[in-house]
Design a protein around this motif. Structure first.
Motif, mmCIF file in Angstrom:
data_model
loop_
_atom_site.group_PDB
_atom_site.id
_atom_site.type_symbol
_atom_site.label_atom_id
_atom_site.label_comp_id
_atom_site.label_asym_id
_atom_site.label_seq_id
_atom_site.Cartn_x
_atom_site.Cartn_y
_atom_site.Cartn_z
ATOM 1 N N ARG A 268 -35.784 -48.473 3.897
ATOM 2 C CA ARG A 268 -37.053 -48.408 3.217
ATOM 3 C C ARG A 268 -38.068 -49.172 3.946
ATOM 4 N NH1 ARG A 268 -33.863 -48.872 -1.466
ATOM 5 N NH2 ARG A 268 -33.951 -51.282 -1.428
ATOM 6 N N ALA B 199 -39.311 -47.043 6.885
ATOM 7 C CA ALA B 199 -39.920 -45.833 6.554
ATOM 8 C C ALA B 199 -41.400 -46.752 6.429
ATOM 9 C CB ALA B 199 -39.518 -45.378 5.170
ATOM 10 N N ALA C 128 -49.283 -40.510 4.274
ATOM 11 C CA ALA C 128 -49.336 -40.876 3.066
ATOM 12 C C ALA C 128 -49.605 -42.446 3.042
ATOM 13 C CB ALA C 128 -47.977 -40.525 2.348
ATOM 14 N N LYS D 207 -48.551 -44.296 0.557
ATOM 15 C CA LYS D 207 -47.162 -44.702 0.058
ATOM 16 C C LYS D 207 -46.046 -43.716 0.295
ATOM 17 C CE LYS D 207 -49.307 -47.943 -3.285
ATOM 18 N NZ LYS D 207 -49.932 -47.913 -4.441
ATOM 19 N N THR D 208 -44.783 -44.329 0.654
ATOM 20 C CA THR D 208 -43.690 -43.377 0.495
ATOM 21 C C THR D 208 -43.219 -43.028 -0.706
ATOM 22 O OG1 THR D 208 -42.170 -45.281 0.333
ATOM 23 C CG2 THR D 208 -42.718 -44.805 2.582
ATOM 24 N N PHE D 209 -42.527 -42.067 -0.955
ATOM 25 C CA PHE D 209 -42.012 -41.566 -2.291
ATOM 26 C C PHE D 209 -41.316 -42.690 -3.003
ATOM 27 C CE2 PHE D 209 -39.191 -39.768 -5.520
ATOM 28 C CZ PHE D 209 -40.070 -38.798 -6.040
ATOM 29 N N HIS D 210 -40.423 -43.445 -2.211
ATOM 30 C CA HIS D 210 -39.713 -44.553 -2.725
ATOM 31 C C HIS D 210 -40.612 -45.707 -3.531
ATOM 32 C CE1 HIS D 210 -35.487 -44.761 -2.156
ATOM 33 N NE2 HIS D 210 -35.637 -44.252 -0.926
ATOM 34 N N LEU E 5 -43.737 -45.100 -4.505
ATOM 35 C CA LEU E 5 -44.443 -44.406 -5.627
ATOM 36 C C LEU E 5 -43.530 -44.185 -6.882
ATOM 37 C CD1 LEU E 5 -46.023 -41.335 -4.051
ATOM 38 C CD2 LEU E 5 -47.395 -43.382 -5.007
ATOM 39 N N TRP E 6 -42.140 -44.132 -6.474
ATOM 40 C CA TRP E 6 -41.284 -43.889 -7.556
ATOM 41 C C TRP E 6 -41.019 -45.523 -8.456
ATOM 42 C CZ3 TRP E 6 -38.775 -40.313 -10.501
ATOM 43 C CH2 TRP E 6 -37.749 -40.760 -11.156
ATOM 44 N N ARG E 7 -40.921 -46.528 -7.402
ATOM 45 C CA ARG E 7 -40.883 -47.922 -8.155
ATOM 46 C C ARG E 7 -42.101 -48.024 -8.615
ATOM 47 N NH1 ARG E 7 -37.973 -52.391 -4.276
ATOM 48 N NH2 ARG E 7 -36.367 -50.653 -4.364
#
Lengths: 522, 243
Positions: free
Chosen positions: A452, A455, A503, A505-508, A510-512
């Motif tokens: 993470r 990334a 992007a 933010k990473t998807f990680h 965004l998910w958090r």
């Protein structure tokens, strides 16, 4: 290995004189040579147009022929469709190659029983010596030759010419590239890269005339020149598409009829055959003939299929006085028992070339060897030295899988390309600059927090690279023709492509956030 | 029904919007979506470049992270193919890992395949005006054998004019590390694909593999082509008012 030949393509634009010729670049034997040759080919608009037209036509013809088979199978008119046929072909080849010593002995016995002479050659030097010896002891000064990849592999023409024996290629495509002083650029269609203007020019120079560019005239001129040669030649040299072990039959497939004249007009016929060309029986041969014609040209059967079983016998009207069959090893036996053994199932149909998106861009010369396309990328490092040719499986393949899908012997070509890449890494030959990042990523990314963090860091670096003119990033030309710079992966990407808008933010991330703040209003 | 997201490293870093679109669609369909914190990368770049030990390390990590999931769903046909087809081959000499890989393989789905084959959904009630061409990625087509699901979903989008390509079977030239090992060739192949898309009249290029899309988008942008490159999950979610 005379193969069902396709005519030269019909694009009309002449080759740009200023563009580098791929075969000139092929002499550079360094590690980066595929890339350099590929660059030369990419800069040759005429070549690319010619190759594209031809492979698209051949690929479509092959696909149509396979579709017809499927329709016939549905009506119960053939024994299984293409998929069933190629699995039978693979099984037959696996049996033959798995017991090659036995089938070779059987074939040799059958050929001798029919009055033929059998030779075994370890490599190029031996083939050259055997054929030279046959020619010189019989006072041969001119030999005619049918299309054959095995003789290309051993450079037989040069070996004979250095001994004072002139060799004339009689397959139209081979004749054209012989006049041009080039190598075949396709297993089936050797002059695939030539335009009709170039062909008219080459034939015109050979005959001392100025020729129009229409096909009937050009074919007629070649036919008249070659007919004379057939009558004068003391020796005919051919390859073989197949040799039937049970009968000792040499099978040749052509679409021009030159195979018949080459092998029966001169008093001596010499066939040079790779040892993997054996099929056990005539019944097996029928299956392979059907697969070969459909896969290479989309024909149900080639125009001429010659079954040569021994020299002219007593009371027979046609055929040579002597038949010599030279079985060529040329590195093949060293492939036996390795993870690459399936490559010996190849019947040289050229279907993998016609469907390959890389071949479609480059033609055959960029591969730097006798065999091009996916089969060349697998076979050349095995027959021509791994160290010198490891860049073919490494760089000439996007792993799209099209070749594996069409191969009539079901050779898992993409898997074999991957096996070459694994060997390259094992032997420490990956100089792409990607080894370190790939190793680091693997070490780091088995730890999620490191993944993470990297990334996020990677994205930040990319954002900077994107905004400020990173080397090669700002306004690189579409197809750079200059020398290859030893640039990193990012520069290589930016050479012709933009990076995506990074992007925020990473998807990680965004998910958090989503988990913390509830599901964005849903 | 619980679904664990296999978002893939490329989507995570470059196309998180497609991942979000996928989440929104799945949740709208009543799926309980989870995203394992330990998710990193499936190891495809290492595997396809010949780095077997490194690929195996990432493969083992992946198998542990997704162990026991009911369904694993991914917005990448190519990465799905690695888990479904390559892992069993990768671990063929490691009985423990092989059992794990074989147990996981039938539960891993590419996103559009999951919607149409498992959930039986084709119409998401989406509408989006425009002419679009679909790029079928090689691994999704040839390794996974998934060809119809994305088209079934796209055909149901109101206002979307889906046009065929002349050479849908040709590789776009991405090819993983091929894109940077043979960049000129990769770009030339990308140009052929883009020419095909442009001559189809499409203004939207939609696909189900982020890697191809990054390559084609990067090239289209460099050439200034007026083309919107979208992941199928992004297009469907946007059309359904979820993004």
């Amino acid at each position: 290995m005379t193969t069902p030949k396709r005519g030269p393509q019909t694009a009309t634009a002449p080759r740009t004189a200023a563009t580098p010729r791929p075969e000139a670049a092929s002499k550079a034997g360094s590690r980066a040579s595929f890339r350099r040759r590929a660059l030369a080919a990419l800069g040759d608009a005429q070549l690319r147009r010619a190759v594209r037209i031809s492979v698209d036509e051949a690929g479509a013809a092959r696909n149509q022929a396979v579709a017809q088979l499927v329709a016939l199978a549905r009506e119960g008119l053939v024994r299984g469709d293409f998929a069933a046929m190629r699995h039978r072909a693979r099984d037959i080849k696996a049996e033959t190659i798995g017991h090659l010593d036995l089938y070779l002995a059987q074939a040799a016995g059958a050929i001798r029983q029919r009055g033929g002479t059998v030779h075994f050659a370890a490599g190029a030097a031996e083939v050259g010596a055997i054929v030279r010896d046959i020619a010189l002891t019989r006072g041969v000064t001119l030999a005619v030759k049918g299309k054959s990849m095995a003789t290309e592999e051993v450079g037989l023409n040069a070996a004979l010419e250095s001994a004072g024996v002139q060799v004339v290629e009689t397959d139209l495509g081979e004749y054209i590239i012989q006049l041009a002083g080039e190598k075949p650029s396709h297993i089936v269609a050797p002059a695939i890269h030539k335009s009709r203007e170039e062909i008219a020019d080459l034939l015109g120079r050979a005959t001392g005339r100025s020729l129009p560019t229409d096909t009937p005239t050009l074919a007629g001129v070649a036919r008249r020149v070659l007919r004379e040669k057939f009558l004068q030649a003391g020796m005919g040299i051919s390859g073989a598409n197949f040799v039937v072990a049970e009968t000792g039959t040499v099978c040749l497939v052509t679409n021009e009829g030159n195979g018949r004249l080459t092998t029966s007009a001169p008093s001596v016929h010499v066939a040079v055959v790779g040892i993997e060309k054996l099929v056990p029986s005539l019944e097996d041969l029928a299956l392979f003939l059907s697969l070969l014609a459909r896969s290479s040209t989309g024909q149900k059967i080639s125009v001429y299929t010659h079954l040569i079983t021994g020299p002219r016998g007593p009371g027979e009207a046609d055929g040579p006085d002597e038949l010599h069959v030279i079985f060529l090893d040329g590195g093949r036996s060293s492939i036996l028992g390795t993870e690459f053994q399936d490559v010996l199932h190849c019947i040289r149909c050229g279907a993998c070339l016609d469907q390959c998106p890389v071949y479609r861009q480059l033609g055959g010369h960029a591969y730097g060897g006798v065999y091009s396309g996916p089969i060349g990328a697998v076979l050349t490092p095995l027959l021509g030295g791994f160290a010198e040719n490891a860049d073919l499986p490494a760089e000439a393949c996007s792993l799209c899988g099209a070749c594996g899908e069409v191969c009539p012997s079901a050779i898992p070509l993409p898997d074999l390309i991957l096996a070459h890449r694994r060997r390259m890494v094992r032997e420490g030959r990956d100089h792409s600059g990607l080894g370190l990042p790939l190793r680091l990523a693997a070490a780091a990314w088995t730890r999620p927090w490191v993944y993470r963090a990297s990334a996020r860091l990677g994205r930040a670096v990319l954002r900077i690279a994107r905004g400020t003119g990173f080397p090669g990033g700002a306004a690189a030309p579409a197809t750079p023709a200059g020398p290859v710079s030893p640039a990193g992966p990012l520069a290589a990407w930016l050479n012709g492509r933009d990076l995506p808008p990074p992007a925020s933010k990473t998807f990680h991330e965004l998910w958090r956030e989503r988990q913390q703040h509830g599901r964005d209003g849903q | 029904m619980r679904v664990a997201l296999f978002i893939t490293c490329l989507n995570d870093i470059f196309m998180p919007r497609a991942g979000l679109g996928m989440v929104h669609i799945l949740e709208r369909l009543g799926i309980d979506v989870t995203f394992p914190d330990g998710h990193t990368c499936c190891g495809q770049p290492q595997w396809n470049s010949g780095y077997q030990a490194e690929a195996e390390a990432l493969g083992r990590h992946f198998l542990d992270v997704f162990e026991g999931a009911d369904y694993v769903v991914s917005p990448s046909g190519s990465c799905t193919a690695i888990v479904r087809h390559t892992y069993p081959e990768m671990f063929r000499d490691d009985p423990g890992r092989l059992a794990q890989a074989r147990a996981l393989a039938p539960r891993v789905y590419e996103f559009t395949e999951f919607l149409t084959e498992v959930l039986g959904t084709e119409d998401l009630g989406a509408s989006l005006k425009g002419r679009a061409a679909y790029h079928a990625s090689c691994h999704m087509t040839r390794m996974l054998g998934v060809t119809e699901p994305p088209l079934k979903l796209l055909r149901q989008v109101r206002g979307l004019d889906l046009v065929p390509l002349a050479h849908p079977e040709l590789c776009c030239g991405f090819g993983g590390t091929f894109a940077v090992k043979s960049p000129e060739l990769s770009v030339a192949m990308g140009d052929d694909k883009l020419e095909d898309v442009v001559s189809s009249g499409a203004k939207i290029l939609v696909g189900a593999d982020p890697s191809c899309l990054l390559h084609l988008q990067g090239r289209a942008q460099r050439r200034g082509l007026p083309l919107r490159v979208m992941h199928v999950a992004e297009l469907l979610a946007e059309g359904a008012g979820l993004l």
